[in-house]
Design a protein around this motif. Structure first.
Motif, PDB file in Angstrom:
ATOM      1  N   ASN A 115       0.933  -1.117   0.141  1.00  0.00           N
ATOM      2  CA  ASN A 115       0.207  -0.142   0.025  1.00  0.00           C
ATOM      3  C   ASN A 115       0.810   1.307   0.149  1.00  0.00           C
ATOM      4  N   ASP A 116       0.166   2.436  -0.257  1.00  0.00           N
ATOM      5  CA  ASP A 116       1.172   3.672  -0.321  1.00  0.00           C
ATOM      6  C   ASP A 116       1.696   4.092   1.066  1.00  0.00           C
ATOM      7  N   GLN A 117       0.957   3.788   2.243  1.00  0.00           N
ATOM      8  CA  GLN A 117       1.356   4.239   3.363  1.00  0.00           C
ATOM      9  C   GLN A 117       2.917   3.481   3.770  1.00  0.00           C
ATOM     10  N   MET A 118       2.971   2.331   3.244  1.00  0.00           N
ATOM     11  CA  MET A 118       4.250   1.690   3.486  1.00  0.00           C
ATOM     12  C   MET A 118       5.061   2.295   2.654  1.00  0.00           C
ATOM     13  N   ALA A 119       4.774   2.278   1.525  1.00  0.00           N
ATOM     14  CA  ALA A 119       5.944   3.194   0.362  1.00  0.00           C
ATOM     15  C   ALA A 119       6.366   4.204   0.881  1.00  0.00           C
ATOM     16  N   LEU A 120       5.593   5.041   1.715  1.00  0.00           N
ATOM     17  CA  LEU A 120       6.047   6.350   1.971  1.00  0.00           C
ATOM     18  C   LEU A 120       7.194   6.141   3.253  1.00  0.00           C
ATOM     19  N   GLY A 121       6.834   5.138   3.951  1.00  0.00           N
ATOM     20  CA  GLY A 121       7.931   4.631   5.239  1.00  0.00           C
ATOM     21  C   GLY A 121       9.204   4.032   4.299  1.00  0.00           C
ATOM     22  N   ILE A 122       8.956   3.371   3.323  1.00  0.00           N
ATOM     23  CA  ILE A 122      10.110   2.922   2.659  1.00  0.00           C
ATOM     24  C   ILE A 122      11.097   4.097   1.930  1.00  0.00           C
ATOM     25  N   LEU A 123      10.276   5.271   1.280  1.00  0.00           N
ATOM     26  CA  LEU A 123      11.020   6.139   0.762  1.00  0.00           C
ATOM     27  C   LEU A 123      11.802   6.959   1.970  1.00  0.00           C
ATOM     28  N   ARG A 124      11.246   7.149   2.988  1.00  0.00           N
ATOM     29  CA  ARG A 124      11.886   7.795   4.027  1.00  0.00           C
ATOM     30  C   ARG A 124      13.241   6.914   4.479  1.00  0.00           C
ATOM     31  N   ALA A 125      13.074   5.657   4.689  1.00  0.00           N
ATOM     32  CA  ALA A 125      14.305   4.848   5.122  1.00  0.00           C
ATOM     33  C   ALA A 125      15.410   4.925   4.131  1.00  0.00           C
ATOM     34  N   LEU A 126      14.808   4.951   2.956  1.00  0.00           N
ATOM     35  CA  LEU A 126      16.059   4.794   1.568  1.00  0.00           C
ATOM     36  C   LEU A 126      16.538   6.213   1.644  1.00  0.00           C
ATOM     37  N   HIS A 127      15.953   7.053   1.818  1.00  0.00           N
ATOM     38  CA  HIS A 127      16.448   8.504   1.888  1.00  0.00           C
ATOM     39  C   HIS A 127      17.599   8.642   3.078  1.00  0.00           C
ATOM     40  N   GLU A 128      17.134   8.015   4.215  1.00  0.00           N
ATOM     41  CA  GLU A 128      18.012   8.279   5.501  1.00  0.00           C
ATOM     42  C   GLU A 128      19.322   7.542   5.177  1.00  0.00           C
ATOM     43  N   ARG A 129      19.293   6.444   4.542  1.00  0.00           N
ATOM     44  CA  ARG A 129      20.416   5.567   4.109  1.00  0.00           C
ATOM     45  C   ARG A 129      21.193   6.139   2.932  1.00  0.00           C
ATOM     46  N   GLY A 130      20.678   6.836   2.369  1.00  0.00           N
ATOM     47  CA  GLY A 130      21.571   7.523   1.162  1.00  0.00           C
ATOM     48  C   GLY A 130      21.188   7.129  -0.207  1.00  0.00           C
ATOM     49  N   LYS A 131      20.103   6.172  -0.124  1.00  0.00           N
ATOM     50  CA  LYS A 131      19.751   5.667  -1.460  1.00  0.00           C
ATOM     51  C   LYS A 131      18.806   6.815  -2.197  1.00  0.00           C
ATOM     52  N   SER A 132      18.988   6.777  -3.442  1.00  0.00           N
ATOM     53  CA  SER A 132      18.195   7.695  -4.307  1.00  0.00           C
ATOM     54  C   SER A 132      17.152   6.929  -4.876  1.00  0.00           C
ATOM     55  N   VAL A 133      15.877   7.514  -4.619  1.00  0.00           N
ATOM     56  CA  VAL A 133      14.836   6.925  -5.456  1.00  0.00           C
ATOM     57  C   VAL A 133      14.318   7.736  -6.645  1.00  0.00           C
ATOM     58  N   PRO A 134      14.434   7.510  -7.931  1.00  0.00           N
ATOM     59  CA  PRO A 134      14.525   6.050  -8.273  1.00  0.00           C
ATOM     60  C   PRO A 134      15.927   5.585  -8.851  1.00  0.00           C
ATOM     61  N   ASP A 135      17.059   6.441  -8.754  1.00  0.00           N
ATOM     62  CA  ASP A 135      18.098   6.203  -9.400  1.00  0.00           C
ATOM     63  C   ASP A 135      18.809   4.765  -8.734  1.00  0.00           C
ATOM     64  N   ASP A 136      18.795   4.477  -7.326  1.00  0.00           N
ATOM     65  CA  ASP A 136      19.355   3.160  -6.789  1.00  0.00           C
ATOM     66  C   ASP A 136      18.032   2.293  -6.638  1.00  0.00           C
ATOM     67  N   VAL A 137      17.090   2.923  -5.993  1.00  0.00           N
ATOM     68  CA  VAL A 137      15.937   1.798  -5.847  1.00  0.00           C
ATOM     69  C   VAL A 137      14.454   2.499  -6.377  1.00  0.00           C
ATOM     70  N   SER A 138      13.976   1.658  -7.190  1.00  0.00           N
ATOM     71  CA  SER A 138      12.614   2.203  -7.636  1.00  0.00           C
ATOM     72  C   SER A 138      11.259   1.554  -6.664  1.00  0.00           C
ATOM     73  N   VAL A 139      10.464   2.364  -6.625  1.00  0.00           N
ATOM     74  CA  VAL A 139       9.537   1.931  -5.435  1.00  0.00           C
ATOM     75  C   VAL A 139       8.046   2.356  -6.061  1.00  0.00           C
ATOM     76  N   VAL A 140       7.188   1.321  -5.889  1.00  0.00           N
ATOM     77  CA  VAL A 140       5.928   1.426  -6.326  1.00  0.00           C
ATOM     78  C   VAL A 140       4.797   0.934  -5.170  1.00  0.00           C
ATOM     79  N   GLY A 141       3.600   1.490  -5.090  1.00  0.00           N
ATOM     80  CA  GLY A 141       2.869   1.452  -4.024  1.00  0.00           C
ATOM     81  C   GLY A 141       1.546   0.897  -4.553  1.00  0.00           C
ATOM     82  N   PHE A 142       0.482   1.043  -3.832  1.00  0.00           N
ATOM     83  CA  PHE A 142      -0.946   0.353  -4.239  1.00  0.00           C
ATOM     84  C   PHE A 142      -1.896   1.057  -3.369  1.00  0.00           C
ATOM     85  N   ASP A 143      -2.652   1.589  -4.107  1.00  0.00           N
ATOM     86  CA  ASP A 143      -3.983   2.316  -3.676  1.00  0.00           C
ATOM     87  C   ASP A 143      -4.230   3.769  -4.391  1.00  0.00           C
TER      88      ASP A 143
END
Length: 337
Positions: free
Chosen positions: A247-275
């Motif tokens: 779902n999109d709420q969990m995707a939001l948490g993933i985006l924050r975690a990746l940002h804090e770990r220095g991962k770029s979205v979508p350059d390093d990791v692509s993320v898709v949600g649902f809703d």
């Protein structure tokens, strides 16, 4: 202290100077009453504070024009938006809704909710259920009350309306594979959720059909916090270049975690949600997600229960509402390594 006497139809008739039968016709909205007489009766009702006995009229007609709604949580996006759509479409059809929240999802609670709605006198019931509880062996439905269930796999027992979870998931995973990602990681919803289970199964089947490695799935509970915890783990997976969140709420948490770990979205990791929640376009970056038509789910639930009421027949089977992938800036081809 003596209670004040309840105003009767006869009292209204005397004040308005008409017969009780005319007052009854005005109360029921029956045609054949002259406009001036109708206004005269309505004015008398207002002056006396008369309220027609809707329950008695309903019993006489054999219909209450009320739909009961049982649901387990208003916290989830799907439940709240589906309920809003049900209320809107019911009102459009001239029906009220009576809401019975079930705080603890147990069989006894479900049975109690059905019993309570039976006492409140409803014509039909819509159950918004995403947990494995509707068991015909233990839940006794009120007699002569028609039922439609949203978000369930009980189509062999009831009339079910659901989003096409599997196709939405296939669109999301296929989109990431088509971009060139070797595989797609998945953060699930809660284990007891029908929707979560269907999305996880379709994720696995899509990867297997494409001949791709199926990574271990990470558990979530629909919340952004659970997505954040999963995102921290994914940030430590060098092979993870694409994630499908249930779902999109969990995707939001993933985006924050990746940002804090220095991962770029979508350059390093692509993320898709649902809703496709209204805020999805305002995430950083704007979120690619699967759009669910909650308004259509609610409309079909209402139409389904009204059809059963009209025909006085119990229906079974599942109606799937289509989904569509909304591509935004959170997905891209994997960075060359």
């Amino acid at each position: 202290m003596a209670q004040p006497r309840r105003v009767s139809m006869a009292d209204v008739a005397r004040l308005a100077g008409v017969s009780s039968q005319t007052v009854s016709r005005v109360s029921n909205g029956s045609p054949g009453v002259v406009d001036t007489t109708r206004e005269q009766v309505l004015a008398a009702m207002r002056e006396l504070g008369y309220r027609p006995n809707s329950a008695a009229r309903a019993l006489k007609r054999g219909a209450f024009r009320t739909i009961g709604v049982i649901l387990f949580s208003l916290a989830s996006t799907g439940n709240s938006r589906t309920l809003e759509a049900i209320a809107t479409h019911a009102a459009h059809e001239g029906y009220a809704i009576t809401l019975i929240p079930v705080a603890v999802p147990t069989q006894d609670s479900v049975l109690g909710a059905f019993t309570r709605l039976g006492e409140l006198a409803v014509d039909g019931i819509i159950v918004i259920m995403e947990v494995h509880l509707l068991d015909a062996a233990t839940v006794t439905l009120p007699p002569n009350v028609q039922v439609v269930v949203a978000d369930s796999d009980a189509g062999d027992l009831y009339s079910v309306v659901d989003t096409d979870q599997a196709d939405g998931t296939r669109q999301a995973v296929s989109h990431l594979l088509d971009l060139g990602h070797e595989t797609v990681w998945h953060v699930t919803g809660p284990e007891e959720s029908f929707a979560s289970n269907r999305r996880a199964l379709a994720w696995r089947q899509t990867l297997e059909a494409a001949g791709r490695t199926v990574p271990p799935q990470l558990p979530g509970d629909w919340s952004a916090e659970s997505g954040y915890r999963a995102g921290l783990r994914l940030a430590d997976e060098p092979s993870c270049t694409a994630v499908f969140a249930a779902n999109d709420q969990m995707a939001l948490g993933i985006l924050r975690a990746l940002h804090e770990r220095g991962k770029s979205v979508p350059d390093d990791v692509s993320v898709v949600g649902f809703d496709d929640i209204p805020e999805a376009n305002s995430f950083i970056p704007p979120l690619t997600t699967v759009h669910q038509d909650f308004a259509e789910v609610g409309r079909r639930c209402v139409q389904g229960v009204l059809r059963q009421i009209e025909r006085a027949e119990h229906e079974t089977g599942t109606t799937l509402v289509p989904t569509r992938l909304v591509v935004r800036a959170s997905t891209a081809p994997p960075r060359a390594r």
